[in-house]
Design an enzyme around this catalytic site. Structure first.
Site, PDB file in Angstrom:
ATOM      1  N   SER A 173       2.214 -14.939 -63.454  1.00  0.00           N
ATOM      2  CA  SER A 173       0.992 -14.937 -62.666  1.00  0.00           C
ATOM      3  C   SER A 173       0.549 -16.366 -62.362  1.00  0.00           C
ATOM      4  O   SER A 173       1.272 -17.130 -61.748  1.00  0.00           O
ATOM      5  CB  SER A 173      -0.097 -14.151 -63.403  1.00  0.00           C
ATOM      6  OG  SER A 173      -1.242 -13.965 -62.608  1.00  0.00           O
TER       7      SER A 173
ATOM      8  N   ASP B 149       1.242  -3.788 -57.925  1.00  0.00           N
ATOM      9  CA  ASP B 149       0.390  -4.842 -58.484  1.00  0.00           C
ATOM     10  C   ASP B 149      -0.933  -4.885 -57.719  1.00  0.00           C
ATOM     11  O   ASP B 149      -0.953  -5.090 -56.506  1.00  0.00           O
ATOM     12  CB  ASP B 149       1.109  -6.185 -58.378  1.00  0.00           C
ATOM     13  CG  ASP B 149       0.457  -7.276 -59.217  1.00  0.00           C
ATOM     14  OD1 ASP B 149      -0.789  -7.300 -59.299  1.00  0.00           O
ATOM     15  OD2 ASP B 149       1.188  -8.107 -59.781  1.00  0.00           O
TER      16      ASP B 149
ATOM     17  N   HIS C  15       0.078  -5.322 -62.647  1.00  0.00           N
ATOM     18  CA  HIS C  15       0.084  -6.765 -62.883  1.00  0.00           C
ATOM     19  C   HIS C  15       0.437  -7.139 -64.323  1.00  0.00           C
ATOM     20  O   HIS C  15       1.058  -8.174 -64.557  1.00  0.00           O
ATOM     21  CB  HIS C  15      -1.273  -7.357 -62.517  1.00  0.00           C
ATOM     22  CG  HIS C  15      -1.265  -8.860 -62.445  1.00  0.00           C
ATOM     23  ND1 HIS C  15      -0.486  -9.556 -61.535  1.00  0.00           N
ATOM     24  CD2 HIS C  15      -1.924  -9.794 -63.174  1.00  0.00           C
ATOM     25  CE1 HIS C  15      -0.673 -10.855 -61.697  1.00  0.00           C
ATOM     26  NE2 HIS C  15      -1.536 -11.027 -62.681  1.00  0.00           N
TER      27      HIS C  15
END
Length: 367
Positions: free
Chosen positions: A147, A212, A241
Site C-alpha cells: 500500500s 480493493d 485491501h
C-alpha cells in the site's frame, strides 16, 4: 488549489494506529530488547535506528538460518510492528528468508512525524542497517512494499539498481490518484510511483485484489504494465485491501517468484515471455506521463544495466555504502519537503475500514 489538494492527499496517506499496539521493553537482567506483546525469540532482534532526518525508528529483524535472501518490508498505512509481528515470523519461515520490518517515523514507537520525506529516510536507514549490521549485499535483498509502503519501496529501487527483486502489494500509482482519477502528475502529488517505476531494473511482482475498496485494482494493473522486468502478476479475485495474505495463492505465488529470481538474468528469459501473455494491448500512456521516454530507449538502458550488474557484484560493502550516501544526498537536495502531512486527519476513517485484525493471521497457513 494545489496546496489544498496536497494537504488533503498528505492527511489521507498516513494513519498510524493510535495508541501504538506495542511498547519496546528491555529485560533488566539480560538486557534483551523485545516488543511488549511478545516473548523474546532467539532469532528475532528489536532495534532502534537513528535516521538522517533526526528521528529514531524501531525495526524488527527475523533471522532464518536457511535464508539466501533478505526481505526489506515496508508495511501499509494503518499498521505497526506489533500488528505485523506474527506475519513477519510466518513469512520468514515459509519463504526461507531473513526479514527486516520497520515502523515509519511517527508509527509505533518510532519518533517524529510521518511525512513522505521521513519515510524515504526511514527505508534508507533500514537498508543501511542490513548492509552494515548483517552483511547483506544489495543483490541479496528483496524489497516488499504494501500500500503506502510501495512509495518508499519504489523510490529506493529506482535509485539503487542492483536489488534482487521487489514485490508490490496493493500498490498506489501516486497519493493523489488514490482520491482523484487525474491524468497527469502534479508537483504537489506524493509517492509518484507511476513516474518512478520505469527506473526500476530488477524483477517486479505486483499483487492486488480485484475488489480493493481503498486502492483501486487499476493502480496495480497500471504499475505492472509500466514495469521493465515484469513477472507474472497475482490478481486475487475478490481480494480487498488488507486480506490478501489469507488467500492460498498468495504464499504459493511469492514462493515461486523467489525461486525464479534466484536464477541468473539469462535463465529468467522464459518467465519474461510467460508474463507477456498477461499484458493487455498497450494504449497510449501520454495522458499519464507526458515526458515518458520510448520503450526502445528503456530496453537499451536495461541491457546496459544487465551488463554492468555482473561487474558491480564484486563491489565491496564499503563502496556500496559510499555510493548509497552520495545518491541519498543528491536526492535529498532535489526533493521538495511536504511536511504538511501531520495536519488534522478528518475523513480518514474510510481508508481504514478494510483493515482487519492481524489476529486472523493464524488462519493463513492453516492445514
Amino acid at each position: 488549489m494545489g496546496g489544498v489538494t496536497s494537504s488533503v492527499a498528505a492527511k489521507l496517506a498516513f494513519f498510524p494506529p493510535s495508541p501504538p499496539s506495542y511498547e519496546v521493553v528491555t529485560e533488566p537482567e539480560s538486557g534483551v530488547v523485545r516488543l511488549s506483546r511478545y516473548p523474546h525469540r532467539e532469532n528475532v532482534e528489536v532495534l532502534r535506528l537513528p535516521t538522517r532526518r533526526g528521528t529514531e525508528i524501531v525495526a524488527l529483524y527475523v533471522r532464518n538460518p536457511m535464508a539466501a535472501f533478505t526481505v526489506l518490508y515496508s508495511h501499509g498505512n494503518a499498521a505497526d510492528l506489533g500488528q505485523m509481528y506474527e506475519l513477519f515470523l510466518e513469512l520468514s519461515i515459509h519463504l526461507r528468508v531473513n526479514l527486516l520490518g520497520y515502523d515509519y517515523s511517527g508509527y509505533g514507537q518510532s519518533s517524529g512525524k510521518p511525512t513522505e520525506q521521513n519515510t524515504y529516510a526511514d527505508i534508507e536507514t533500514a537498508y543501511k542497517c542490513l548492509v552494515e549490521n548483517y552483511g547483506a549485499k544489495e543483490e541479496e535483498i528483496i524489497l516488499y512494499g504494501q500500500s503506502v509502503g510501495s512509495g518508499p519501496t519504489v523510490d529506493l529501487a529506482a535509485r539503487l539498481p542492483h536489488f534482487r527483486a521487489i514485490m508490490l502489494h496493493s500498490p498506489i500509482l501516486s497519493g493523489l490518484r488514490v482520491m482523484y482519477p487525474v491524468k497527469r502528475t502534479y508537483w504537489f502529488d506524493i509517492y509518484k510511483n507511476i513516474d518512478k517505476i520505469s527506473l526500476v531494473n530488477c524483477p517486479v511482482l505486483v499483487i492486488h485484489g480485484t475488489s480493493d475498496e481503498v486502492v483501486d485494482f487499476s493502480h496495480g494493473k497500471k504499475l505492472w504494465e509500466l514495469c521493465n522486468e515484469k513477472y507474472e502478476p497475482l490478481w486475487l479475485k475478490g481480494g480487498k485491501h488488507c486480506d490478501l495474505e489469507l488467500f492460498p495463492e498468495y504464499l504459493k505465488h511469492i514462493k515461486k517468484f523467489i525461486s525464479t529470481v534466484e536464477k541468473s538474468p539469462s535463465q529468467r528469459s522464459t518467465w519474461r515471455k510467460s508474463a507477456e501473455q498477461f499484458e493487455p494491448p498497450r494504449k497510449s500512456t501520454d495522458c499519464f506521463e507526458p515526458s515518458r521516454k520510448s520503450i526502445d530507449r528503456r530496453e537499451k538502458s536495461r541491457q546496459s544495466t544487465e551488463k554492468s550488474r555482473s561487474k558491480d557484484q564484486r563491489t565491496t560493502n564499503v563502496e556500496n555504502l559510499e555510493k548509497l550516501k552520495i545518491s541519498f544526498d543528491q536526492m535529498e537536495k532535489s526533493r521538495r519537503s511536504l511536511d504538511c502531512f501531520d495536519k488534522s486527519r478528518k475523513n480518514i476513517d474510510q481508508l481504514d475500514r478494510g483493515r482487519k485484525s492481524v489476529d486472523r493471521l493464524d488462519r493463513i497457513w492453516a492445514g
